[in-house]
Design a protein around this motif. Structure first.
Motif, PDB file in Angstrom:
ATOM      1  N   VAL A  17      15.898   5.052  23.592  1.00  0.00           N
ATOM      2  CA  VAL A  17      16.277   3.821  22.876  1.00  0.00           C
ATOM      3  C   VAL A  17      15.020   3.078  22.413  1.00  0.00           C
ATOM      4  CG1 VAL A  17      17.349   1.529  23.163  1.00  0.00           C
ATOM      5  CG2 VAL A  17      18.486   3.559  24.088  1.00  0.00           C
TER       6      VAL A  17
ATOM      7  N   LEU B 212      30.346   1.913  22.565  1.00  0.00           N
ATOM      8  CA  LEU B 212      30.417   3.379  22.552  1.00  0.00           C
ATOM      9  C   LEU B 212      31.830   3.843  22.170  1.00  0.00           C
ATOM     10  CD1 LEU B 212      28.287   5.563  23.613  1.00  0.00           C
ATOM     11  CD2 LEU B 212      29.831   5.770  25.538  1.00  0.00           C
TER      12      LEU B 212
ATOM     13  N   THR C  43      17.105   8.109  28.915  1.00  0.00           N
ATOM     14  CA  THR C  43      17.986   7.364  28.007  1.00  0.00           C
ATOM     15  C   THR C  43      17.282   6.115  27.474  1.00  0.00           C
ATOM     16  OG1 THR C  43      19.826   8.109  29.390  1.00  0.00           O
ATOM     17  CG2 THR C  43      20.313   6.398  27.772  1.00  0.00           C
TER      18      THR C  43
ATOM     19  N   GLU D  31      22.434  16.072  21.305  1.00  0.00           N
ATOM     20  CA  GLU D  31      23.358  16.589  22.315  1.00  0.00           C
ATOM     21  C   GLU D  31      24.799  16.321  21.924  1.00  0.00           C
ATOM     22  OE1 GLU D  31      22.275  15.332  26.433  1.00  0.00           O
ATOM     23  OE2 GLU D  31      20.663  14.389  25.333  1.00  0.00           O
ATOM     24  N   ARG D  32      25.043  15.094  21.450  1.00  0.00           N
ATOM     25  CA  ARG D  32      26.400  14.698  21.043  1.00  0.00           C
ATOM     26  C   ARG D  32      26.255  13.779  19.852  1.00  0.00           C
ATOM     27  NH1 ARG D  32      30.378  11.844  24.477  1.00  0.00           N
ATOM     28  NH2 ARG D  32      28.834  11.509  26.069  1.00  0.00           N
TER      29      ARG D  32
ATOM     30  N   PRO E 137      21.329  -0.991  22.320  1.00  0.00           N
ATOM     31  CA  PRO E 137      22.107  -2.190  22.661  1.00  0.00           C
ATOM     32  C   PRO E 137      21.692  -3.419  21.845  1.00  0.00           C
ATOM     33  CG  PRO E 137      21.226  -1.130  24.628  1.00  0.00           C
ATOM     34  CD  PRO E 137      20.536  -0.497  23.467  1.00  0.00           C
TER      35      PRO E 137
ATOM     36  N   GLY F 112      27.280   6.743  32.680  1.00  0.00           N
ATOM     37  CA  GLY F 112      26.994   8.113  32.230  1.00  0.00           C
ATOM     38  C   GLY F 112      25.516   8.403  32.018  1.00  0.00           C
TER      39      GLY F 112
ATOM     40  N   ALA G 111      17.111  -1.795  27.444  1.00  0.00           N
ATOM     41  CA  ALA G 111      17.264  -0.548  26.663  1.00  0.00           C
ATOM     42  C   ALA G 111      18.337   0.309  27.341  1.00  0.00           C
ATOM     43  CB  ALA G 111      15.943   0.205  26.575  1.00  0.00           C
ATOM     44  N   LEU G 112      18.292   0.343  28.685  1.00  0.00           N
ATOM     45  CA  LEU G 112      19.407   0.933  29.425  1.00  0.00           C
ATOM     46  C   LEU G 112      20.415  -0.189  29.617  1.00  0.00           C
ATOM     47  CD1 LEU G 112      20.125   3.648  31.016  1.00  0.00           C
ATOM     48  CD2 LEU G 112      19.805   2.221  33.022  1.00  0.00           C
ATOM     49  N   GLU G 113      21.616   0.024  29.150  1.00  0.00           N
ATOM     50  CA  GLU G 113      22.617  -1.058  29.174  1.00  0.00           C
ATOM     51  C   GLU G 113      23.917  -0.501  29.756  1.00  0.00           C
ATOM     52  OE1 GLU G 113      24.568  -3.489  29.629  1.00  0.00           O
ATOM     53  OE2 GLU G 113      23.326  -4.840  28.440  1.00  0.00           O
ATOM     54  N   PRO G 114      24.107  -0.680  31.078  1.00  0.00           N
ATOM     55  CA  PRO G 114      25.278  -0.089  31.740  1.00  0.00           C
ATOM     56  C   PRO G 114      26.623  -0.643  31.275  1.00  0.00           C
ATOM     57  CG  PRO G 114      23.608  -0.813  33.339  1.00  0.00           C
ATOM     58  CD  PRO G 114      23.202  -1.363  32.025  1.00  0.00           C
TER      59      PRO G 114
ATOM     60  N   HIS H  93      25.060   9.810  20.270  1.00  0.00           N
ATOM     61  CA  HIS H  93      25.824   9.135  21.338  1.00  0.00           C
ATOM     62  C   HIS H  93      25.034   8.116  22.142  1.00  0.00           C
ATOM     63  CE1 HIS H  93      24.412  11.708  24.906  1.00  0.00           C
ATOM     64  NE2 HIS H  93      23.656  12.019  23.886  1.00  0.00           N
ATOM     65  N   ILE H  94      23.740   7.968  21.829  1.00  0.00           N
ATOM     66  CA  ILE H  94      22.974   6.955  22.568  1.00  0.00           C
ATOM     67  C   ILE H  94      22.831   5.724  21.671  1.00  0.00           C
ATOM     68  CG2 ILE H  94      20.817   6.413  23.746  1.00  0.00           C
ATOM     69  CD1 ILE H  94      20.627   9.421  24.432  1.00  0.00           C
ATOM     70  N   ILE H  95      23.336   4.595  22.186  1.00  0.00           N
ATOM     71  CA  ILE H  95      23.443   3.375  21.389  1.00  0.00           C
ATOM     72  C   ILE H  95      22.271   2.439  21.681  1.00  0.00           C
ATOM     73  CG2 ILE H  95      24.931   1.359  20.915  1.00  0.00           C
ATOM     74  CD1 ILE H  95      26.379   3.947  20.202  1.00  0.00           C
TER      75      ILE H  95
HETATM   76  P1  AMP Z   1      21.997  10.471  28.720  1.00  0.00           P
HETATM   77  O1  AMP Z   1      22.542  11.769  28.251  1.00  0.00           O
HETATM   78  O2  AMP Z   1      21.632  10.425  30.171  1.00  0.00           O
HETATM   79  O3  AMP Z   1      20.888   9.965  27.858  1.00  0.00           O
HETATM   80  O4  AMP Z   1      23.179   9.400  28.642  1.00  0.00           O
HETATM   81  C1  AMP Z   1      23.840   9.161  27.452  1.00  0.00           C
HETATM   82  C2  AMP Z   1      25.182   8.530  27.766  1.00  0.00           C
HETATM   83  O5  AMP Z   1      24.993   7.207  28.276  1.00  0.00           O
HETATM   84  C3  AMP Z   1      26.035   8.352  26.518  1.00  0.00           C
HETATM   85  O6  AMP Z   1      26.848   9.470  26.299  1.00  0.00           O
HETATM   86  C4  AMP Z   1      26.834   7.104  26.857  1.00  0.00           C
HETATM   87  O7  AMP Z   1      27.912   7.420  27.716  1.00  0.00           O
HETATM   88  C5  AMP Z   1      25.847   6.269  27.637  1.00  0.00           C
HETATM   89  N1  AMP Z   1      24.984   5.405  26.822  1.00  0.00           N
HETATM   90  C6  AMP Z   1      24.789   5.395  25.478  1.00  0.00           C
HETATM   91  N2  AMP Z   1      23.867   4.478  25.135  1.00  0.00           N
HETATM   92  C7  AMP Z   1      23.466   3.887  26.282  1.00  0.00           C
HETATM   93  C8  AMP Z   1      22.534   2.860  26.613  1.00  0.00           C
HETATM   94  N3  AMP Z   1      21.784   2.268  25.683  1.00  0.00           N
HETATM   95  N4  AMP Z   1      22.410   2.525  27.916  1.00  0.00           N
HETATM   96  C9  AMP Z   1      23.134   3.116  28.872  1.00  0.00           C
HETATM   97  N5  AMP Z   1      24.019   4.085  28.641  1.00  0.00           N
HETATM   98  C10 AMP Z   1      24.184   4.483  27.369  1.00  0.00           C
END
Ligand code: AMP
Ligand code: MG
Length: 359
Positions: free
Chosen positions: A306, A136, A302, A257-258, A274, A184, A127-130, A270-272
């Motif tokens: 997801v 993005l 994050t 947020e974005r 994966p 991020g 779910a967290l995908e660096p 802005h959160i994808i």
């Molecule tokens: P946060 O505000 O800590 O939730 O981080 C959101 C930022 O992480 C986004 O603006 C992207 O740069 C990045 N991001 C988006 N989706 C993911 C994801 N599934 N896993 C890791 N980073 C992500």
């Protein structure tokens, strides 16, 4: 699934939906009330706001060394930003992302952050995908030139997204050609932990960091009472409720947020996810995570966003070590039992139902 409501839901739906069109920029707001006590001879806090890591940060520090400590803290943030920025051509992450598959020697702190991010990617089932960056970027979140990519383009880009493909070669990172890192989702929490360590080494016992909405506290307020951190209503920008914390972090993730609105009239955040390559659209409006370490809170807020409500609950039951507050787009607030007694709704929201997630 065990949930218990401790507020009446009457009237909630009307209030919330009426406000939903107005989204906001920051997930949390601080209440800095009262500054009794006299730590180190200073009764008033020293506070500064600056822009770094693509966001505004406000640090508030009490005690004799407050001003000096604040300067050092800001320098420390800029140092880490210099390592992890995706756009700064001198950063470690930029070098790795433009390495064409060759090993890149990086700073120990970059290695540490990436190791943590990869560990959390594994823990959260991806779910967290660096390595989400190429997807993005296709959505325009890296440039502000937002667009809705077509499905084939997303499918093609998803082939380049796979955190298990990141390899180590001694202290060097090896990334397959076409793959790109974006830390991020964890960097600000990690940076907050580093600043807290610095402040503690300086003898600071009371401080509050607002790192673009991530809240991290050193100790309690100088009078010994807890900090009161406001959680923003993800729909209106108002303050939904207050959580009391000491020596902890509160980190919120949410699409509000974005985001941008596509030609189809849909909002894309802005959160994808994966698994699909599309912005998360699972019924959650925000997830706040409360724990002692900022980096854990940041990674989890994050990832849980997801996952969605049900999987987030499951994850919490299986893992523990943190608490969370989830707000759904329809009308629910869900809080884990560890925070239920220190979270309260603001008076305008008293009619909302707060569901308690129990073990
Ligand atoms: P946060 O505000 O800590 O939730 O981080 C959101 C930022 O992480 C986004 O603006 C992207 O740069 C990045 N991001 C988006 N989706 C993911 C994801 N599934 N896993 C890791 N980073 C992500
Ligand atoms: Mg995060």
């Amino acid at each position: 699934m065990k949930r218990k409501a401790f507020h009446n839901a009457a009237g909630y739906k009307r209030v919330l939906w009426g406000l939903q069109a107005v989204f906001i920029a920051l997930p949390a707001v601080l209440f800095l009330t009262g500054c009794a006590g006299n730590p180190g001879g200073r009764t008033e806090p020293y506070s500064e706001t600056f822009f770094a890591m693509d966001t505004y940060m406000t640090f508030t520090i009490y005690g004799a060394k407050a001003e000096d400590s604040l300067k050092q803290a800001e320098d420390r943030i800029r140092e880490l930003e210099g390592l992890w920025s995706v756009t700064d051509t001198k950063s470690d992450i930029y070098a790795v992302n433009h390495s064409g598959g060759k090993p890149v020697a990086v700073d120990g702190e970059t290695e540490e952050l990436l190791s943590f991010a990869l560990e959390m990617a594994e823990e959260t089932g991806g779910a967290l995908e660096p390595t989400i960056y190429p997807v993005l970027a296709a959505w325009g979140f890296t440039t502000g030139e937002n667009r809705v990519p077509d499905r084939e383009e997303i499918e093609e880009l998803l082939n380049r997204v796979d955190y298990t493909g990141v390899r180590w070669d001694g202290g060097s990172i090896v990334l397959e050609e076409g793959s790109m890192l974006d830390l991020g989702a964890v960097g600000k929490g990690y940076a907050g932990d580093q600043v807290i360590q610095l402040l503690k080494e300086n003898g600071v016992t009371s401080a509050l960091l607002d790192i673009g909405g991530n809240i991290q506290a050193v100790g309690a307020k100088p009078d010994g009472s807890s900090w009161r951190v406001g959680l923003k209503d993800p729909f209106s920008g108002g303050v939904l409720g207050v959580i009391q914390v000491a020596d902890e972090a509160v980190v919120t993730s949410g699409s509000y947020e974005r985001y941008f609105t596509g030609k189809d009239g849909k909002r894309y955040g802005h959160i994808i996810d994966p698994a699909t390559g599309y912005p998360v659209d699972n019924g959650l409006a925000s997830v706040s995570v409360i724990a002692s370490e900022g980096k854990l809170c940041d990674a989890l807020s994050t990832a849980l966003f997801v996952m969605g409500l049900e999987d987030a609950e499951r994850y919490w039951r299986q893992n523990q070590g943190f608490d969370m507050i989830l707000v759904t787009v329809d009308e629910g607030i869900f809080v884990t039992e560890g925070v239920k007694d220190r979270f309260s709704l603001q008076s305008e929201y008293q009619d909302m139902t707060v569901n308690v997630i129990e073990k």
